[in-house]
Design an enzyme around this catalytic site. Structure first.
Site, mmCIF file in Angstrom:
data_model
loop_
_atom_site.group_PDB
_atom_site.id
_atom_site.type_symbol
_atom_site.label_atom_id
_atom_site.label_comp_id
_atom_site.label_asym_id
_atom_site.label_seq_id
_atom_site.Cartn_x
_atom_site.Cartn_y
_atom_site.Cartn_z
ATOM 1 N N THR A 137 -65.293 5.776 -73.977
ATOM 2 C CA THR A 137 -64.662 4.628 -73.321
ATOM 3 C C THR A 137 -63.232 4.879 -72.852
ATOM 4 O O THR A 137 -62.575 3.981 -72.330
ATOM 5 C CB THR A 137 -64.683 3.411 -74.265
ATOM 6 O OG1 THR A 137 -64.218 3.813 -75.563
ATOM 7 C CG2 THR A 137 -66.085 2.859 -74.399
ATOM 8 N N GLY B 182 -40.247 6.621 -70.710
ATOM 9 C CA GLY B 182 -41.099 7.679 -71.247
ATOM 10 C C GLY B 182 -40.971 8.942 -70.419
ATOM 11 O O GLY B 182 -41.102 8.897 -69.187
ATOM 12 N N ILE C 277 -45.707 13.633 -69.979
ATOM 13 C CA ILE C 277 -46.274 14.214 -68.765
ATOM 14 C C ILE C 277 -46.276 13.219 -67.609
ATOM 15 O O ILE C 277 -45.782 13.511 -66.515
ATOM 16 C CB ILE C 277 -47.702 14.723 -69.036
ATOM 17 C CG1 ILE C 277 -47.671 15.887 -70.031
ATOM 18 C CG2 ILE C 277 -48.377 15.162 -67.739
ATOM 19 C CD1 ILE C 277 -49.039 16.384 -70.460
ATOM 20 N N ILE C 278 -46.802 12.017 -67.833
ATOM 21 C CA ILE C 278 -46.936 11.035 -66.752
ATOM 22 C C ILE C 278 -45.572 10.581 -66.258
ATOM 23 O O ILE C 278 -45.303 10.550 -65.052
ATOM 24 C CB ILE C 278 -47.775 9.834 -67.219
ATOM 25 C CG1 ILE C 278 -49.212 10.275 -67.484
ATOM 26 C CG2 ILE C 278 -47.740 8.705 -66.184
ATOM 27 C CD1 ILE C 278 -50.080 9.202 -68.114
ATOM 28 N N GLY C 279 -44.682 10.217 -67.178
ATOM 29 C CA GLY C 279 -43.368 9.725 -66.789
ATOM 30 C C GLY C 279 -42.572 10.752 -66.025
ATOM 31 O O GLY C 279 -41.930 10.453 -65.005
ATOM 32 N N LEU C 280 -42.610 11.995 -66.491
ATOM 33 C CA LEU C 280 -41.826 13.054 -65.854
ATOM 34 C C LEU C 280 -42.370 13.389 -64.474
ATOM 35 O O LEU C 280 -41.602 13.533 -63.507
ATOM 36 C CB LEU C 280 -41.849 14.296 -66.752
ATOM 37 C CG LEU C 280 -40.647 15.241 -66.688
ATOM 38 C CD1 LEU C 280 -39.347 14.508 -66.968
ATOM 39 C CD2 LEU C 280 -40.827 16.380 -67.680
ATOM 40 N N GLU C 281 -43.701 13.500 -64.361
ATOM 41 C CA GLU C 281 -44.293 13.830 -63.058
ATOM 42 C C GLU C 281 -44.011 12.736 -62.030
ATOM 43 O O GLU C 281 -43.517 13.019 -60.926
ATOM 44 C CB GLU C 281 -45.802 14.018 -63.204
ATOM 45 C CG GLU C 281 -46.225 15.323 -63.847
ATOM 46 C CD GLU C 281 -47.725 15.530 -63.841
ATOM 47 O OE1 GLU C 281 -48.152 16.654 -64.155
ATOM 48 O OE2 GLU C 281 -48.477 14.582 -63.513
ATOM 49 N N ASP D 122 -60.884 10.886 -74.003
ATOM 50 C CA ASP D 122 -59.605 10.268 -74.364
ATOM 51 C C ASP D 122 -59.718 9.314 -75.545
ATOM 52 O O ASP D 122 -58.757 9.129 -76.295
ATOM 53 C CB ASP D 122 -59.030 9.485 -73.181
ATOM 54 C CG ASP D 122 -58.625 10.379 -72.027
ATOM 55 O OD1 ASP D 122 -58.937 11.581 -72.075
ATOM 56 O OD2 ASP D 122 -58.000 9.881 -71.078
ATOM 57 N N HIS E 45 -45.723 43.794 -57.597
ATOM 58 C CA HIS E 45 -44.292 43.573 -57.352
ATOM 59 C C HIS E 45 -44.099 43.154 -55.901
ATOM 60 O O HIS E 45 -44.688 43.752 -54.998
ATOM 61 C CB HIS E 45 -43.507 44.853 -57.630
ATOM 62 C CG HIS E 45 -42.050 44.750 -57.260
ATOM 63 N ND1 HIS E 45 -41.144 44.066 -58.047
ATOM 64 C CD2 HIS E 45 -41.365 45.219 -56.189
ATOM 65 C CE1 HIS E 45 -39.955 44.136 -57.482
ATOM 66 N NE2 HIS E 45 -40.064 44.832 -56.351
#
EC number: 1.8.1.4
Length: 479
Positions: free
Chosen positions: A142, A179, A182-186, A311, A443
């Site tokens: 769910t 926050g 991950i979500i907040g920063l992205e 999740d 290189h």
């Protein structure tokens, strides 16, 4: 009330649920997929895909704004058309969702049931009061839902979650992102690069889930140089004010501040969707949050013909992990009671910011310092990173002090999404740092930085071996 019987009932048609359904059908037994909302995974609708579309637009704007550093000058003022940006995000998002819907529509109609499922007993579900489903086994898939911090509850449409961002038809003027995971920063960095005045606020000093203190400090410095980053801050109040939301917070220095924003984007984690499932009517062992006890290796609820995937189990809210969970739960549900413990893939997580952040293998704080050697590279002077003017970040690799086996890495820097995959593959193959160094390095590429870090780790591991030999010789000579 209508009654249905099936071998396996799957609650939720997201990534984990669809993966579980496919596993059950491959086993050649009956499956019933129950969905209470619109079809289409979190990733496609409101997660990884639309967020990357927004980030791609932000990257284009940032590249244009920074072109002068290469001697390439854009005449006139850079203009971001928020309406056009969001129209593309929604259009491409709908295209990705369409692929998922095509897959669902291709399933037999008898395999699908619409409505919210609730347990009546260990093997019986009631769906929206119209259908009772008797299932030999059940898979709970769910998903999860964003969490709203207490100061912002009840403040209406001005408080949003990441799902709501992708419904915008234009970009707002000012947004507070609460926050810095991950979500907040992205989303925070993407919106800022598209011209939105953004404040990123977090109670702790953490960013992007990093655990290695050296990598974390490097990443913090990089983001603080570009963004209004308020770490170690505490929200003390919030209220609606005309067509805005007024927020009071105390910064890391103890100074009280009051600011107005068009929206507050709550990015303070997600909670498993277990409320309303009626798990209390089963014989499952529940904790104080209503979460059932389960075996992480098999995903089985302890002693029950019930499995939990994706999740909702609160383990790792990543698409590839959800897909793997669904596969494991579906296979075990199909084979029940002959279930097996699954072999997991190498842990891998990526944050699509600039610099990109990533973790591979064991978390830094789970390593035993005395048993590990570390190697690192700073991208400030790494050749390819300087060429492309992406020369910020730090990569640290960890290896077993005794065997030299690669254990994991944490990183901030350019193209870390690709570097992290190479390192995850090496980890899954149980390579040593020396075996990794025996691989080809072209290189000039970013991956040469990986070689630098591996060389340092290999040198430290060799020194540790020599120290051990000397200690043994001394012990023998002293007898």
């Amino acid at each position: 009330m209508k009654q249905l019987e099936t071998d396996v009932a799957i609650i939720g048609a997201g990534t984990a649920g669809l993966s579980a359904y496919r596993a059950v059908k491959r086993a050649g037994i009956r499956a019933l997929l129950i969905e209470g909302g619109p079809y289409g995974t979190t990733c496609a609708r409101v997660g990884c895909m639309p967020s990357k579309l927004l980030i791609a637009a932000a990257d284009a704007a940032h590249a244009a704004s920074q072109a002068g550093g290469f001697g390439v000058h854009i005449d006139g003022r850079l203009r971001v058309d928020g309406v056009q940006v969001m129209a593309r995000v929604r259009s491409e998002r709908d295209r990705f969702v369409g692929f998922v819907l095509d897959s669902v529509h291709g399933m037999p109609e008898d395999d699908k049931l619409s409505g919210h499922a609730c347990f009546v007993s260990d093997n019986v579900l009631q769906v929206d009061g119209h259908t009772e489903v008797h299932a030999g086994r059940i898979v709970i898939a769910t998903g999860s839902a964003p969490n709203i911090p207490d100061p912002f509850k009840g403040l209406g449409e001005r408080v949003i979650v990441n799902d709501d961002v992708f419904a915008w038809t234009d970009l707002p003027a000012r947004v507070l992102v609460v926050g810095t995971g991950i979500i907040g920063l992205e989303l925070g960095q993407a919106l800022a690069r598209l011209g939105v005045r953004v404040t990123l606020l977090n109670r702790s000093e953490g960013v992007g889930g990093l655990r290695d203190p050296a990598v974390l400090a490097n990443a913090r410095a990089a983001f603080a140089g570009e963004l209004d980053l308020q770490l170690g801050a505490q929200v003390t109040g919030a209220r609606l004010a005309d067509e805005a939301i007024e927020v009071q917070y105390r910064d890391s220095q103890g100074e009280e501040k009051t600011e107005r924003y068009d929206y507050v984007l709550a990015a303070t984690g997600r909670r498993p969707n277990v409320a309303g499932l009626g798990l209390e009517k089963t014989t499952a062992r529940l904790d104080e949050r209503g979460m059932p006890a389960y075996d992480a290796a098999t995903l089985q609820l302890c002693g029950l013909p019930v499995f939990i995937a994706g999740d909702v189990n609160g383990a790792s809210p990543l698409l590839h992990e959800a897909a793997d969970d669904g596969h494991i739960a579906g296979n075990n549900a199909a084979a029940y009671p002959d279930i097996v413990k699954a072999r997991r893939r190498a842990p891998l997580s990526i944050v699509f910011t600039d610099p990109q952040l990533a973790r591979v293998g064991k978390r830094y704080d789970a390593l035993a310092p005395q048993a590990v050697v570390c190697g690192e590279v700073d991208f400030a002077n790494q050749g390819r990173a300087r060429i492309i003017r992406k020369n910020q970040g730090l990569l640290r690799v960890y290896a077993d002090r005794g065997s030299g086996r690669f254990l994991g890495a944490e990183m901030a820097g350019p193209a870390m999404e690709h570097v992290a995959h190479l390192l995850a593959w090496s980890l899954q193959q149980e390579l040593t740092v020396q075996q990794m160094l025996d691989m080809p390095f072209y290189h000039p590429v970013i991956e040469e930085g990986v070689r630098t870090a591996l060389r340092m780790a290999a040198k430290k591991q060799m020194e540790a071996e020599l120290d051990y030999v000397r200690e043994c010789e001394q012990a023998v000579n002293s007898e």
